[in-house]
Enzyme design. Structure first.
Site, mmCIF file in Angstrom:
data_model
loop_
_atom_site.group_PDB
_atom_site.id
_atom_site.type_symbol
_atom_site.label_atom_id
_atom_site.label_comp_id
_atom_site.label_asym_id
_atom_site.label_seq_id
_atom_site.Cartn_x
_atom_site.Cartn_y
_atom_site.Cartn_z
ATOM 1 N N HIS A 88 0.815 -1.220 0.000
ATOM 2 C CA HIS A 88 0.000 0.000 0.000
ATOM 3 C C HIS A 88 0.845 1.265 0.000
ATOM 4 O O HIS A 88 0.452 2.271 -0.593
ATOM 5 C CB HIS A 88 -0.934 0.010 1.212
ATOM 6 C CG HIS A 88 -1.886 -1.141 1.229
ATOM 7 N ND1 HIS A 88 -2.324 -1.733 2.401
ATOM 8 C CD2 HIS A 88 -2.467 -1.830 0.219
ATOM 9 C CE1 HIS A 88 -3.150 -2.732 2.107
ATOM 10 N NE2 HIS A 88 -3.249 -2.805 0.799
ATOM 11 N N GLN A 127 0.739 -8.536 5.139
ATOM 12 C CA GLN A 127 1.172 -9.628 6.015
ATOM 13 C C GLN A 127 0.222 -10.815 5.957
ATOM 14 O O GLN A 127 0.654 -11.971 6.015
ATOM 15 C CB GLN A 127 1.290 -9.110 7.453
ATOM 16 C CG GLN A 127 1.885 -10.130 8.414
ATOM 17 C CD GLN A 127 2.128 -9.545 9.782
ATOM 18 O OE1 GLN A 127 2.484 -8.377 9.912
ATOM 19 N NE2 GLN A 127 1.936 -10.337 10.816
ATOM 20 N N HIS A 155 5.066 -2.625 11.268
ATOM 21 C CA HIS A 155 4.839 -2.013 9.964
ATOM 22 C C HIS A 155 5.194 -0.532 10.014
ATOM 23 O O HIS A 155 4.616 0.223 10.802
ATOM 24 C CB HIS A 155 3.367 -2.180 9.561
ATOM 25 C CG HIS A 155 3.004 -3.596 9.248
ATOM 26 N ND1 HIS A 155 2.721 -4.024 7.966
ATOM 27 C CD2 HIS A 155 2.896 -4.693 10.044
ATOM 28 C CE1 HIS A 155 2.444 -5.321 7.991
ATOM 29 N NE2 HIS A 155 2.541 -5.749 9.240
#
Length: 200
Positions: A88, A127, A155
């Site tokens: 993303h 993930q 993250h």
């Protein structure tokens, strides 16, 4: 830079143009000394970060061994380093993977499990998908009695941007076969992971 990274390859020349464009986009002077070689360095880094696209990680599982005296209990490789990039935001997420299976007559070299993790991690990922890909590969190629994949990562898209929560960890898991259906196998798995943690 790696020997197989050719700066004169037309696709790399085009890629460096795009990196220069991004540098200009953020307001940098692409001609200044510190940035002159940055486009080439960025492409070389991407060549390494995303090398998983050039392989099928399942291939690492093809060579197996059957002379294991009938071993049919849990095989666990824990604390496998995970270095991947969020699809993303294209920023890293890093952590550990715990990969286990219960063999059905044949086992695979332990390093091959780590190579499967790396092969899928070195792609743009989320993930959850990474967890499933690793588990599915082991399930499909080895046909074991059960597979367990547990991944715990931080993250950077959460730690250093957005909500800025640097202490947050994300855990995902996929259990199949005996690990899903047999409570004693599942308990043994978690105890083994816990034992490895306590010995650190």
């Amino acid at each position: 830079m790696s020997e197989d990274f050719d700066l004169n390859d037309p696709i790399n020349i085009e890629g460096m143009k795009h990196v220069r464009g991004l540098l200009e986009y953020i307001g940098e002077d692409v001609g200044r000394e510190g940035l002159k070689e940055t486009p080439a360095r960025v492409l070389a880094a991407m060549h390494e970060h995303f090398s998983g696209y050039k392989e099928d990680p399942r291939d690492h599982l093809e060579k197996t061994f059957e002379e294991v005296e009938g071993y049919d209990e849990v095989v666990l490789v824990s604390d496998i380093d995970v270095h991947s990039h969020c699809e993303h935001h294209m920023v890293p997420f890093v952590g550990k993977a715990h990969v286990a299976y219960i063999p059905r007559g044949r086992v695979v070299g332990l390093s091959k499990l780590a190579r499967v993790v790396e092969g899928y991690a070195k792609r743009l990922q989320v993930q959850e998908k990474l967890t499933m890909q690793i588990a599915n590969a082991i399930e499909e190629v080895l046909d074991p009695k059960g597979v367990a994949v547990i991944i715990q990562c931080q993250h950077f898209c959460m730690c250093h941007r957005g909500v800025h929560k640097p202490n947050s960890w994300t855990t995902t898991s996929k259990l199949t076969g005996a690990f899903m259906n047999n409570p004693s196998s599942r308990l043994e798995l978690f105890q083994l992971i816990g034992m490895n943690k306590s010995s650190d």
